[in-house]
Design a protein around this motif. Structure first.
Motif, PDB file in Angstrom:
ATOM      1  N   VAL A 264       6.751 -15.497   1.822  1.00  0.00           N
ATOM      2  CA  VAL A 264       7.036 -14.682   0.640  1.00  0.00           C
ATOM      3  C   VAL A 264       6.848 -13.214   1.017  1.00  0.00           C
ATOM      4  CG1 VAL A 264       6.516 -14.277  -1.785  1.00  0.00           C
ATOM      5  CG2 VAL A 264       6.181 -16.569  -0.805  1.00  0.00           C
ATOM      6  N   ILE A 265       7.964 -12.498   1.146  1.00  0.00           N
ATOM      7  CA  ILE A 265       7.935 -11.080   1.494  1.00  0.00           C
ATOM      8  C   ILE A 265       7.963 -10.266   0.203  1.00  0.00           C
ATOM      9  CG2 ILE A 265       9.097  -9.196   2.692  1.00  0.00           C
ATOM     10  CD1 ILE A 265       8.034 -11.220   4.607  1.00  0.00           C
ATOM     11  N   ILE A 266       7.012  -9.334   0.071  1.00  0.00           N
ATOM     12  CA  ILE A 266       6.854  -8.538  -1.148  1.00  0.00           C
ATOM     13  C   ILE A 266       6.951  -7.064  -0.785  1.00  0.00           C
ATOM     14  CG2 ILE A 266       5.360  -8.040  -3.122  1.00  0.00           C
ATOM     15  CD1 ILE A 266       3.897 -10.738  -2.322  1.00  0.00           C
ATOM     16  N   ASN A 267       7.875  -6.353  -1.424  1.00  0.00           N
ATOM     17  CA  ASN A 267       8.010  -4.914  -1.242  1.00  0.00           C
ATOM     18  C   ASN A 267       7.539  -4.206  -2.510  1.00  0.00           C
ATOM     19  OD1 ASN A 267       9.544  -4.390   1.443  1.00  0.00           O
ATOM     20  ND2 ASN A 267      10.652  -6.074   0.485  1.00  0.00           N
ATOM     21  N   LEU A 268       6.651  -3.248  -2.346  1.00  0.00           N
ATOM     22  CA  LEU A 268       6.139  -2.472  -3.466  1.00  0.00           C
ATOM     23  C   LEU A 268       6.620  -1.031  -3.342  1.00  0.00           C
ATOM     24  CD1 LEU A 268       2.432  -3.704  -3.687  1.00  0.00           C
ATOM     25  CD2 LEU A 268       4.406  -4.558  -4.933  1.00  0.00           C
ATOM     26  N   ASP A 269       7.086  -0.471  -4.473  1.00  0.00           N
ATOM     27  CA  ASP A 269       7.529   0.928  -4.465  1.00  0.00           C
ATOM     28  C   ASP A 269       6.361   1.894  -4.368  1.00  0.00           C
ATOM     29  OD1 ASP A 269      10.139   0.216  -4.604  1.00  0.00           O
ATOM     30  OD2 ASP A 269      10.330   0.442  -6.774  1.00  0.00           O
ATOM     31  N   ASN A 270       5.247   1.545  -5.031  1.00  0.00           N
ATOM     32  CA  ASN A 270       4.128   2.491  -5.098  1.00  0.00           C
ATOM     33  C   ASN A 270       2.804   1.739  -5.121  1.00  0.00           C
ATOM     34  OD1 ASN A 270       2.748   4.915  -5.312  1.00  0.00           O
ATOM     35  ND2 ASN A 270       2.812   4.901  -7.552  1.00  0.00           N
ATOM     36  N   PRO A 271       2.398   1.155  -3.976  1.00  0.00           N
ATOM     37  CA  PRO A 271       1.148   0.396  -3.937  1.00  0.00           C
ATOM     38  C   PRO A 271      -0.063   1.319  -3.929  1.00  0.00           C
ATOM     39  CG  PRO A 271       2.111   0.489  -1.766  1.00  0.00           C
ATOM     40  CD  PRO A 271       3.062   1.207  -2.681  1.00  0.00           C
ATOM     41  N   ALA A 272      -0.406   1.842  -5.107  1.00  0.00           N
ATOM     42  CA  ALA A 272      -1.441   2.869  -5.177  1.00  0.00           C
ATOM     43  C   ALA A 272      -2.794   2.350  -5.661  1.00  0.00           C
ATOM     44  CB  ALA A 272      -0.983   3.995  -6.108  1.00  0.00           C
ATOM     45  N   ASN A 273      -2.869   1.087  -6.076  1.00  0.00           N
ATOM     46  CA  ASN A 273      -4.129   0.628  -6.653  1.00  0.00           C
ATOM     47  C   ASN A 273      -5.108   0.093  -5.614  1.00  0.00           C
ATOM     48  OD1 ASN A 273      -2.956  -1.750  -5.926  1.00  0.00           O
ATOM     49  ND2 ASN A 273      -2.785  -2.597  -7.993  1.00  0.00           N
ATOM     50  N   GLY A 274      -4.712   0.054  -4.339  1.00  0.00           N
ATOM     51  CA  GLY A 274      -5.633  -0.313  -3.278  1.00  0.00           C
ATOM     52  C   GLY A 274      -5.801  -1.795  -3.052  1.00  0.00           C
ATOM     53  N   SER A 275      -5.190  -2.666  -3.858  1.00  0.00           N
ATOM     54  CA  SER A 275      -5.331  -4.101  -3.681  1.00  0.00           C
ATOM     55  C   SER A 275      -3.996  -4.711  -3.269  1.00  0.00           C
ATOM     56  CB  SER A 275      -5.831  -4.767  -4.967  1.00  0.00           C
ATOM     57  OG  SER A 275      -4.910  -4.559  -6.022  1.00  0.00           O
ATOM     58  N   ASN A 276      -4.076  -5.709  -2.384  1.00  0.00           N
ATOM     59  CA  ASN A 276      -2.869  -6.359  -1.913  1.00  0.00           C
ATOM     60  C   ASN A 276      -2.303  -7.298  -2.973  1.00  0.00           C
ATOM     61  OD1 ASN A 276      -3.529  -5.036   0.391  1.00  0.00           O
ATOM     62  ND2 ASN A 276      -3.580  -6.841   1.708  1.00  0.00           N
ATOM     63  N   PRO A 277      -1.004  -7.570  -2.918  1.00  0.00           N
ATOM     64  CA  PRO A 277      -0.418  -8.542  -3.852  1.00  0.00           C
ATOM     65  C   PRO A 277      -0.955  -9.951  -3.586  1.00  0.00           C
ATOM     66  CG  PRO A 277       1.277  -7.217  -2.761  1.00  0.00           C
ATOM     67  CD  PRO A 277      -0.003  -6.964  -2.044  1.00  0.00           C
ATOM     68  N   THR A 278      -0.724 -10.843  -4.516  1.00  0.00           N
ATOM     69  CA  THR A 278      -1.097 -12.250  -4.362  1.00  0.00           C
ATOM     70  C   THR A 278       0.056 -13.120  -4.822  1.00  0.00           C
ATOM     71  OG1 THR A 278      -2.109 -12.341  -6.569  1.00  0.00           O
ATOM     72  CG2 THR A 278      -3.570 -11.837  -4.691  1.00  0.00           C
ATOM     73  N   VAL A 279       0.061 -14.358  -4.328  1.00  0.00           N
ATOM     74  CA  VAL A 279       1.062 -15.345  -4.725  1.00  0.00           C
ATOM     75  C   VAL A 279       0.324 -16.598  -5.175  1.00  0.00           C
ATOM     76  CG1 VAL A 279       3.007 -16.764  -3.984  1.00  0.00           C
ATOM     77  CG2 VAL A 279       2.770 -14.438  -3.115  1.00  0.00           C
ATOM     78  N   THR A 280       0.634 -17.054  -6.366  1.00  0.00           N
ATOM     79  CA  THR A 280      -0.010 -18.242  -6.920  1.00  0.00           C
ATOM     80  C   THR A 280       1.013 -19.361  -7.024  1.00  0.00           C
ATOM     81  OG1 THR A 280      -1.583 -16.914  -8.187  1.00  0.00           O
ATOM     82  CG2 THR A 280      -1.280 -19.197  -8.882  1.00  0.00           C
TER      83      THR A 280
END
Length: 310
Positions: free
Chosen positions: A66-82
């Motif tokens: 699962v490839i995830i692209n974020l425009d503005n990852p500013a909150n310091g936490s990585n994405p998750t997949v459930t």
């Protein structure tokens, strides 16, 4: 003398009221414009969470990438997949790009998987169809002295801790290579009867190579040696064993070795000799068992030997 177009007193009053209202409106409008100027408008990103899942048509035993692209990852936490009741971490693989692996196994049912992807305040739900796959059934007769062998508590704890590793670094690069030159004797996912008794909830968690006794076993990909176990230490089932941490929840385990050439903490590269084929532990003869684990679950190593998961 009467002038017909001269305004009356009431008309004068109405005109005066209209001018006052217009001035008040202009003052209010000016005040609002000043407020908006003081607080700039922030445009919300469109499709801030972009997700791609490969392979496009997975089967049971495959690893979902699962490839995830974020425009503005500013909150310091990585994405998750459930998926279901399990949540899988995503690790950064490029600027603003993250990847999570979702394993599938032969013990699951085919059908749609719902993936809930969360990141940067956004959520996406995806439905991924996982196809069925028929796994063969094998009957194994263990010789006297090896039938009914139970793993030691020490062995189980060490192996469980190894498979649970979640190292943020990504050590491997590109397709994995064969760990032994021998032919494949047992594929991934085979269900088994041992001495006539069906092994419930069991499937062959890896690929067996029928290499000659003493033939070299090499690392299929770069990583850190995180497990070295020997029969003398109580590794009754695995035999002499080496485990390599490839990083980001991906680990390889090599069982039944006759010789071990590495120690825990060593960094290894693809093709580097880590041991030799043997028949230690619960083995009917000389062979190499290579198990590949993703987030603690055994997946088919074969797709990892083709370009795709980089």
């Amino acid at each position: 003398m009467t002038i017909a177009d001269r305004p009356s007193n009431s008309q004068n009053n109405l005109l005066c009221f209209s001018l006052k209202s217009l001035k008040a409106y202009r003052r209010a409008a000016g005040l609002l414009m000043g407020m908006f100027a003081a607080f700039p408008v922030v445009a919300l990103p469109v499709n801030a969470l972009q997700v791609k899942v490969t392979p496009s048509q997975p089967d049971l035993g495959d690893t979902l990438s699962v490839i995830i692209n974020l425009d503005n990852p500013a909150n310091g936490s990585n994405p998750t997949v459930t998926s279901g009741e399990k949540t899988y971490p995503a690790f950064e693989i490029a600027p603003n790009q993250y990847r999570a692996f979702v394993p599938t196994t032969p013990l699951e049912s085919a059908g749609n998987r719902t993936l809930r992807v969360s990141g940067d305040g956004s959520v996406q739900n995806l439905s991924v169809p996982v196809g069925d796959r028929k796994f063969p059934v094998q009957r194994i007769n263990l010789p006297p002295g090896k039938a009914g062998i139970d793993a030691t508590e020490y062995e189980l704890k060490r192996v469980a801790a190894f498979k649970a590793l979640m190292t943020p670094e990504k050590y491997w690069n590109g397709a994995f290579i064969k760990p032994n030159a021998g032919r494949i004797s047992t594929i991934y996912g085979v269900r088994r009867y041992y001495n006539g008794k069906f092994a419930k909830d069991y499937y062959h968690r890896g690929v067996d190579y029928a290499g000659a006794a003493g033939s070299p076993v090499v690392a299929p990909a770069a990583g850190r040696v995180a497990l070295v176990g020997r029969v003398s230490q109580g590794f009754r089932i695995h035999g002499n064993v080496v485990g390599i941490d490839h990083g980001q929840g991906v680990t390889s385990i090599f069982m039944h070795l006759s010789r071990i050439n590495v120690k825990e903490g060593d960094m290894v590269q693809p093709g580097q000799v880590i041991g030799a084929v043997g028949s230690t532990g619960a083995a009917t003869g000389p062979h190499l068992h290579w198990g590949l684990y993703v987030n603690g679950q055994s997946v088919d190593p074969t797709p990892w030997r083709t370009p795709g998961v980089q």
